[in-house]
Write an enzyme that holds these catalytic residues in place. Structure first.
Site, PDB file in Angstrom:
ATOM      1  N   ASP A 112       6.713  21.041 -26.553  1.00  0.00           N
ATOM      2  CA  ASP A 112       6.682  19.718 -25.944  1.00  0.00           C
ATOM      3  C   ASP A 112       7.722  19.716 -24.831  1.00  0.00           C
ATOM      4  OD1 ASP A 112       6.708  16.794 -25.487  1.00  0.00           O
ATOM      5  OD2 ASP A 112       5.567  16.764 -27.356  1.00  0.00           O
ATOM      6  N   GLU A 146      12.039  13.264  -0.253  1.00  0.00           N
ATOM      7  CA  GLU A 146      10.927  12.614  -0.949  1.00  0.00           C
ATOM      8  C   GLU A 146       9.580  13.162  -0.465  1.00  0.00           C
ATOM      9  OE1 GLU A 146      10.524  10.493  -3.328  1.00  0.00           O
ATOM     10  OE2 GLU A 146       8.451   9.889  -2.989  1.00  0.00           O
ATOM     11  N   TRP A 193       7.019   0.008   3.862  1.00  0.00           N
ATOM     12  CA  TRP A 193       7.528   0.659   2.644  1.00  0.00           C
ATOM     13  C   TRP A 193       8.909   1.244   2.888  1.00  0.00           C
ATOM     14  CZ3 TRP A 193       8.878   5.655   1.032  1.00  0.00           C
ATOM     15  CH2 TRP A 193       8.690   6.665   1.962  1.00  0.00           C
ATOM     16  N   HIS A 231       0.844  -1.209   0.000  1.00  0.00           N
ATOM     17  CA  HIS A 231       0.000   0.000   0.000  1.00  0.00           C
ATOM     18  C   HIS A 231       0.876   1.254   0.000  1.00  0.00           C
ATOM     19  CE1 HIS A 231      -2.924   3.030   1.275  1.00  0.00           C
ATOM     20  NE2 HIS A 231      -2.142   3.319   2.304  1.00  0.00           N
ATOM     21  N   ARG A 283       1.549   1.228  15.155  1.00  0.00           N
ATOM     22  CA  ARG A 283       1.207   1.053  13.746  1.00  0.00           C
ATOM     23  C   ARG A 283       1.741  -0.282  13.243  1.00  0.00           C
ATOM     24  NH1 ARG A 283       5.668   4.900  10.695  1.00  0.00           N
ATOM     25  NH2 ARG A 283       4.634   4.128   8.836  1.00  0.00           N
ATOM     26  N   TYR A 305       8.958  16.128   0.456  1.00  0.00           N
ATOM     27  CA  TYR A 305       8.735  17.424  -0.199  1.00  0.00           C
ATOM     28  C   TYR A 305       8.544  17.266  -1.688  1.00  0.00           C
ATOM     29  CZ  TYR A 305       9.340  19.199   4.309  1.00  0.00           C
ATOM     30  OH  TYR A 305       9.134  19.411   5.642  1.00  0.00           O
ATOM     31  N   THR A 344       6.940  27.196   5.286  1.00  0.00           N
ATOM     32  CA  THR A 344       5.614  26.631   5.050  1.00  0.00           C
ATOM     33  C   THR A 344       4.542  27.595   5.534  1.00  0.00           C
ATOM     34  OG1 THR A 344       6.658  24.509   5.522  1.00  0.00           O
ATOM     35  CG2 THR A 344       4.283  24.505   5.245  1.00  0.00           C
ATOM     36  N   LYS A 397       3.849  30.260   3.071  1.00  0.00           N
ATOM     37  CA  LYS A 397       2.954  29.827   1.994  1.00  0.00           C
ATOM     38  C   LYS A 397       1.496  29.896   2.425  1.00  0.00           C
ATOM     39  CE  LYS A 397       5.972  27.079  -0.781  1.00  0.00           C
ATOM     40  NZ  LYS A 397       5.559  27.702  -2.040  1.00  0.00           N
ATOM     41  N   SER A 433      -1.363  27.341  -5.458  1.00  0.00           N
ATOM     42  CA  SER A 433      -1.031  28.723  -5.805  1.00  0.00           C
ATOM     43  C   SER A 433      -1.600  29.130  -7.154  1.00  0.00           C
ATOM     44  CB  SER A 433       0.491  28.920  -5.824  1.00  0.00           C
ATOM     45  OG  SER A 433       1.038  28.538  -4.595  1.00  0.00           O
ATOM     46  N   SER A 451      12.894   5.712 -13.626  1.00  0.00           N
ATOM     47  CA  SER A 451      11.780   6.449 -14.219  1.00  0.00           C
ATOM     48  C   SER A 451      11.692   7.861 -13.651  1.00  0.00           C
ATOM     49  CB  SER A 451      10.481   5.685 -13.965  1.00  0.00           C
ATOM     50  OG  SER A 451       9.373   6.515 -14.182  1.00  0.00           O
ATOM     51  N   SER A 452      11.777   7.961 -12.315  1.00  0.00           N
ATOM     52  CA  SER A 452      11.670   9.284 -11.694  1.00  0.00           C
ATOM     53  C   SER A 452      12.817  10.187 -12.113  1.00  0.00           C
ATOM     54  CB  SER A 452      11.720   9.165 -10.177  1.00  0.00           C
ATOM     55  OG  SER A 452      10.607   8.509  -9.710  1.00  0.00           O
ATOM     56  N   HIS A 508      15.018  13.266  11.949  1.00  0.00           N
ATOM     57  CA  HIS A 508      13.866  13.377  12.835  1.00  0.00           C
ATOM     58  C   HIS A 508      12.944  12.157  12.714  1.00  0.00           C
ATOM     59  CE1 HIS A 508      11.660  15.815   9.504  1.00  0.00           C
ATOM     60  NE2 HIS A 508      11.398  14.549   9.376  1.00  0.00           N
ATOM     61  N   HIS A 509      13.219  11.298  11.733  1.00  0.00           N
ATOM     62  CA  HIS A 509      12.492  10.032  11.661  1.00  0.00           C
ATOM     63  C   HIS A 509      13.117   9.001  12.581  1.00  0.00           C
ATOM     64  CE1 HIS A 509      10.200  11.166   7.991  1.00  0.00           C
ATOM     65  NE2 HIS A 509      11.256  11.928   7.780  1.00  0.00           N
ATOM     66  N   HIS A 520      13.355  11.999   3.395  1.00  0.00           N
ATOM     67  CA  HIS A 520      12.766  13.270   3.756  1.00  0.00           C
ATOM     68  C   HIS A 520      12.582  14.221   2.581  1.00  0.00           C
ATOM     69  CE1 HIS A 520      10.514  15.400   6.555  1.00  0.00           C
ATOM     70  NE2 HIS A 520      10.960  16.480   5.971  1.00  0.00           N
TER      71      HIS A 520
END
Lengths: 293, 530
Positions: free
Chosen positions: B109, B259, B145, B80, B454, B261, B332, B335, B272, B173-174, B306-307, B257
């Site tokens: 293009d 990732e 994951w 998932h 979890r 963002y 943030t 924004k 925006s 790909s990314s 921080h993880h 991390h």
């Protein structure tokens, strides 16, 4: 952004990307199956054939894709803007490669400066060390792992030093090949590029000798603890890049003998030479951090 | 910005239509086709990953083990997560980038159209491999994951190699997609489209693409080390050989991390674009938005640990990562402030894209606040690995990233198809989603703070009431997305009122000067931008 793009060029449809996608699929399934089977039974099953098919298909794809590309380029369909796109794309690709190596250098720095000293009791880990591996000493290169596996360290003298000189010289020769191309001195271009390719091959041969020496004489193996791990993954991935770079330059050499490229239109050659310089810089970092320090 | 478009006869060279049949989609080099492929693929993956979430919520409907084995439950949570991150959110944003960036900057293009095709078509194969591995003997990946070592090395199944290679393909790909975006923005802007005239969606994607190129190779390095640790006897993540399982977490979160963002910066760009349109005002603080985005991207590289507050890092490191993390709330906050200030005294109308955008602003901010709570090291010791974390990242990713994607779809769908979507269905979709998503994720805060861990298929009996409510919310949210599916099919079959070029009267940008639906080839000669 300037007046070069009065008329845009948009390439036609192409069958090659989807062929490449299928090749990637076959390589991943084949390699995934092969690796799992080898770890179970020591021999590969059907996975290897899928893998080989995938590799063959991707080589076929590269030939087809670049053949179309060269045809379009030599018939003058490409414009200045596309050349800029290619150059920028290549630069960002090289940046992504830098970050790939950064992951392994990061692992090297972490194990050297953090995990190995901690395992020997540095910081607040005295009790961990006393309980788990009381006899373990933090030294680098890590010739005795916490679990007691031993190996010998690879010095920087001899083959690694010679290889450093070879790559440094090859970076210079590829530069002179480039200036030869820009000044339209085809002779200088051919000789210098041929020397570069040759030096790349010598580097690879010497690295194979070095690996044989490491396995046979030093008992320095891929599974010899983090020293062996970082040594082989860093030098191994670098060697793979040298191999690809050499193939890349060799194809450029063939194209130059076929009369391709001129002083203003030579993106593929430029990309190959950038790639070669990148491989050279990675080696210098390797030589300092893996071999000398 | 005012533009003058070339007349249609100017660009006859590129004015042939799409190829016929399946070849159009397999061989395409057209950014709109590839964008459509990405978006549909992402939506199918969203439903697939969503179905797995339904399995998770069904099992957690009551304590004890009812429906699935724990090992299968672990596969569901793992796949998932992988599908939603790499298969749904990221490809959906790439699809939007493909569709919109060339239109927004006046390019014909993407810069590298054939590589664009390759970067899409390897993606379905990567997920085919991942999904196939679920049916292998021993099952698919079951280590979460985040695939922490040693779960993914010592204790993982035979499918790990397939997992590793499929992640490699997703990464390739990314990276190709990101290189394409960044080169397009650097090199394909129409004359006069200067940097500070770029729409914010382009700006945010520009910075996102940079993050992708910087961190996806690090993920490739991490999975490679997992592969060699599992199959080739290396000990990067094993203390017996001098390595450290915590090293895995450092490498993974150095990718992970930024990732986060990668999955939210393009959302900021979308919001925006939408908020000024329906407030009928210019965006408040355009340049501060750009600098805030860049600051967030920079900070995202120095907050990863921080993880990992509970891994026993030295206190100095914990403090450093805590303060850096809290610092992110400044850009943030800029924004969020700017969006609200844009709406201030605007003549706001509540079309469906705007409703999703407003829901985004409120609920994403809410998810940001629980993130601030998690950033506080000593408090995180309690929250770590509880449902509070699950609540936090689902607020920022579902009501954040996914809501922005839905908002973007409603906003640009009429431009793509040439017809207005079914407004009634859209409103149903909005209200059902909004209510059910909060029933789904809000109570997770409570069970999390009360200590429910979890990734466990069973739980202590005192969590049963809230878990039933959460599961009901989950099923309702899942069903609500079927309304969206029906709406999308209807819109793609062009059932609806035709729309003018400028679909929304307050909209600004080059794409709104093009006819609706957009022709197959656009801007074959560059537009003039004043």
């Amino acid at each position: 952004m300037t007046d070069h793009n009065e008329k845009y060029y948009v390439p036609e449809q192409s069958p090659w990307p989807i062929v490449g996608a299928i090749a990637f699929f076959l390589i991943a399934v084949g390699a995934g199956n092969l690796v799992a089977q080898i770890s179970q039974s020591g021999t590969g099953g059907w996975g290897r054939y899928v893998l080989y098919t995938g590799i063959a298909l991707i080589i076929f794809m590269l030939f087809g894709w670049f053949r179309d590309q060269i045809k379009e380029s030599t018939t003058g369909m490409h414009n200045h803007q596309l050349g800029v796109s290619y150059r920028q794309g290549m630069s960002w690709f090289i940046f992504s490669e830098v970050m790939f190596f950064a992951a392994f250098f990061g692992a090297l720095f972490y194990t050297r400066t953090i995990s190995v000293p901690w395992l020997a009791g540095a910081g607040n880990n005295a009790m961990t060390a006393a309980v788990l591996w009381p006899n373990f000493e933090a030294i680098w290169p890590l010739t005795t792992t916490p679990s007691g596996q031993t190996t010998e360290a690879m010095g920087y003298q001899g083959l690694p030093l010679i290889n450093t000189l070879i790559l440094l010289v090859s970076s210079i020769t590829v530069h002179f090949a480039h200036t030869g191309l820009e000044l339209n001195k085809r002779g200088q271009l051919k000789v210098m590029l041929a020397i570069t390719v040759l030096l790349g091959c010598i580097f690879l041969a010497l690295q194979v000798m070095e690996y044989i020496h490491a396995y046979r004489d030093l008992d320095l193996r891929l599974d010899s603890g983090v020293y062996g791990n970082t040594f082989y993954l860093l030098t191994g991935f670098h060697g793979l890049h040298v191999f690809l770079g050499t193939v890349f330059l060799f194809i450029m050499l063939l194209r130059i003998f076929a009369g391709h490229f001129d002083s203003s239109n030579h993106f593929a050659f430029q990309a190959a030479s950038w790639y070669w310089h990148f491989v050279d810089v990675v080696w210098l970092c390797l030589f300092i951090f893996v071999y000398i320090l | 910005m005012e533009t003058s478009l070339p007349t249609h006869s100017d660009n006859h060279a590129a004015h042939h239509g799409p190829a016929k049949g399946i070849k159009r989609w397999l061989f395409t080099t057209n950014h709109k086709d590839i964008g459509t492929l990405y978006l549909w693929f992402a939506f199918i993956m969203f439903l697939t990953g969503g179905a797995m979430a339904m399995v998770i919520r069904a099992e957690l409907f009551q304590p004890g083990l009812q429906i699935v084995e724990p090992h299968f439950f672990n596969q569901m949570t793992t796949v998932h997560g992988l599908i939603m991150v790499f298969g749904a959110v990221m490809p959906a944003f790439t699809g939007l980038a493909n569709w919109l960036i060339p239109l927004m900057i006046g390019a014909p293009d993407m810069a590298l159209p054939r590589m664009n095709n390759l970067s899409f078509w390897i993606l379905p194969f990567a997920f085919l491999i991942l999904l196939m591995s679920l049916f292998m003997e021993g099952g698919g990946p079951a280590f979460g994951w985040t695939f922490y070592a040693p779960l993914s090395t010592t204790y993982s199944g035979d499918s790990t190699a397939l997992f590793v290679f499929s992640v490699h393909i997703m990464g390739i790909s990314s990276i190709m997609g990101a290189i394409n975006v960044i080169v397009t923005i650097f090199n394909m802007r129409a004359p006069g489209m200067t940097w500070m005239k770029l729409p914010l969606f382009v700006w945010t994607w520009f910075i996102t693409a940079y993050l992708l190129i910087a961190v996806m190779p690090v993920l490739a390095g991490a999975v490679t080390m997992v592969l060699t640790d599992k199959y080739f006897g290396t000990s990067f993540f094993s203390a017996a050989g001098g390595g450290d399982p915590v090293l895995f977490q450092h490498i993974f979160w150095f990718f992970g991390h930024p990732e986060v963002y990668i999955m939210i910066l393009p959302a900021f760009g979308i919001i925006s674009a939408i908020v000024p349109t329906f407030s009928r005002k210019k965006l408040f603080g355009y340049s501060s938005m750009v600098y805030a985005t860049a600051s967030i991207a920079f900070l995202s590289f120095i907050v990863w640990a921080h993880h990992m507050f509970t891994t026993g890092m030295p206190v100095a490191a914990e403090l450093f990562f805590m303060y850096c993390t809290m610092l992110i709330s400044v850009p943030t906050g800029v924004k969020v402030f700017n969006w609200v200030a844009t709406m201030w005294r605007g003549s706001i109308s509540f079309e469906v894209p705007m409703m999703f955008a407003i829901a985004f602003i409120i609920l994403f901010t809410f998810g940001g606040f629980s993130g601030l709570m998690l950033a506080i090291t000593p408090v995180d010791f309690q929250y770590h690995d509880t449902y509070f974390v699950v609540a936090h990242f689902h607020y920022v990713l579902v009501t954040g990233a996914i809501f922005s994607l839905i908002a973007a779809t409603y906003y640009w769908l009429p431009k793509w198809t040439g017809v207005m979507y079914d407004n009634k269905l859209a409103k149903w979709h909005f209200w059902c989603s909004l209510i059910s998503v909060n029933v789904l994720f809000f109570p997770m805060h409570f069970v999390g703070l009360a200590g429910m861990p979890r990734r466990i298929p069973d739980y202590s009996i005192q969590f049963a009431d809230w878990n039933q409510i959460i599961s009901l919310g989950g099923f309702a949210f899942g069903l609500s997305q079927l309304i969206f599916l029906a709406l999308l099919i209807k819109a793609c079959r062009k059932k609806g009122e035709p729309v003018p070029a400028k679909v929304w009267d307050g909209a600004e940008g080059l794409e709104w000067d093009l006819p609706s639906p957009t022709p197959y080839h656009t801007f074959s000669t560059p537009p003039k931008i004043k």
